[in-house]
Design an enzyme around this catalytic site. Structure first.
Site, PDB file in Angstrom:
ATOM      1  N   HIS A  28       3.714  -2.264   3.206  1.00 50.93           N
ATOM      2  CA  HIS A  28       3.625  -0.846   2.871  1.00 50.93           C
ATOM      3  C   HIS A  28       4.937  -0.336   2.277  1.00 50.93           C
ATOM      4  O   HIS A  28       6.009  -0.858   2.596  1.00 50.93           O
ATOM      5  CB  HIS A  28       3.265  -0.025   4.111  1.00 50.93           C
ATOM      6  N   ASP A  51       0.844  -1.199   0.000  1.00 49.34           N
ATOM      7  CA  ASP A  51       0.000   0.000   0.000  1.00 49.34           C
ATOM      8  C   ASP A  51       0.879   1.249   0.000  1.00 49.34           C
ATOM      9  O   ASP A  51       1.900   1.305   0.702  1.00 49.34           O
ATOM     10  CB  ASP A  51      -0.905   0.019   1.226  1.00 49.34           C
ATOM     11  N   HIS A  80      -6.480   2.745  -4.191  1.00 43.74           N
ATOM     12  CA  HIS A  80      -6.572   2.678  -2.734  1.00 43.74           C
ATOM     13  C   HIS A  80      -7.324   3.896  -2.197  1.00 43.74           C
ATOM     14  O   HIS A  80      -7.089   4.336  -1.079  1.00 43.74           O
ATOM     15  CB  HIS A  80      -5.163   2.593  -2.141  1.00 43.74           C
TER      16      HIS A  80
END
Length: 218
Positions: free
Chosen positions: A180, A30, A81
């Site tokens: 991440h 992400d 996202h």
């Protein structure tokens, strides 16, 4: 935005695991805050010839356009996202659709290809109604089987070895791993990037291969 076309088997769910009994894993990253570890993550993925999926916000795409272009140029899928990382349960249906469209436009302008159908809810927060709206916009929500927790950083009591062990302990056919690309805002660590080589080696040692989520959700 492209028309809706979510396969019936993928409607109404937030996909936590790829439906397969094959020993395959999907690595996902992400991007919503900093871009600190993007280059190192891409270098590791290239060295091991492993595909991954990156879920980025519209804000991230606008702030770090070269990073998003680099991810796409390396052949990795770039998913939506959200635009500004709001909690979708707090938004109206129309606000969700507008947020999705703004992020889609920002990402597509950089990658030259749609983020649809790949989507991940901000914070993982969603209701059944939110999933229906997202499906209606053409997206398959992708959750995760295991969160590496690398985002907690050393200030959260973790290190790269703990992150690696957490992912390997959860290894199972169809596993979706959440990591991440940014640094922990308090300590500046990038534990997911640090752990990535050992995660890949460990999964391969256990007989796992790696898949591109874009091939799974279409």
């Amino acid at each position: 935005m492209p028309p809706a076309g979510v396969p019936a088997a993928l409607r109404g769910i937030d996909l936590e695991r790829i439906p397969t009994e094959e020993k395959v894993v999907a690595l996902t990253f992400d991007g919503g805050a900093s871009d600190t570890a993007v280059s190192r993550i891409l270098a590791t993925l290239a060295r091991y010839a492993v595909p991954a999926t990156f879920f980025v916000t519209g804000d991230f795409a606008r702030t770090y356009p070269d990073r998003v272009r680099a991810v796409a140029a390396a052949g990795h899928a770039v998913g939506n996202h959200s635009n500004t990382h709001p909690s979708y349960p707090d938004l109206t249906d129309e606000q969700i659709r507008a947020d999705l469209a703004a992020a889609e436009n920002a990402i597509t302008a950089l990658t030259g290809r749609p983020a649809v159908p790949l989507f991940r809810f901000p914070f993982g927060a969603r209701t059944d109604a939110d999933i229906r709206v997202v499906n209606g916009a053409g997206y398959v929500p992708v959750r995760w089987t295991v969160d590496s927790l690398g985002w907690k950083g050393t200030s959260g009591g973790l290190d790269a070895a703990a992150v690696t062990e957490r992912v390997l302990a959860a290894a199972a056919p169809g596993q979706i791993v959440l990591m991440h690309v940014g640094a922990n805002p308090d300590d500046g660590t990038t534990l997911d990037a640090d752990a990535l080589p050992a995660i890949i080696d460990g999964l391969r040692t256990r007989g796992y291969g790696f898949v591109d989520l874009a091939d799974v959700v279409r």
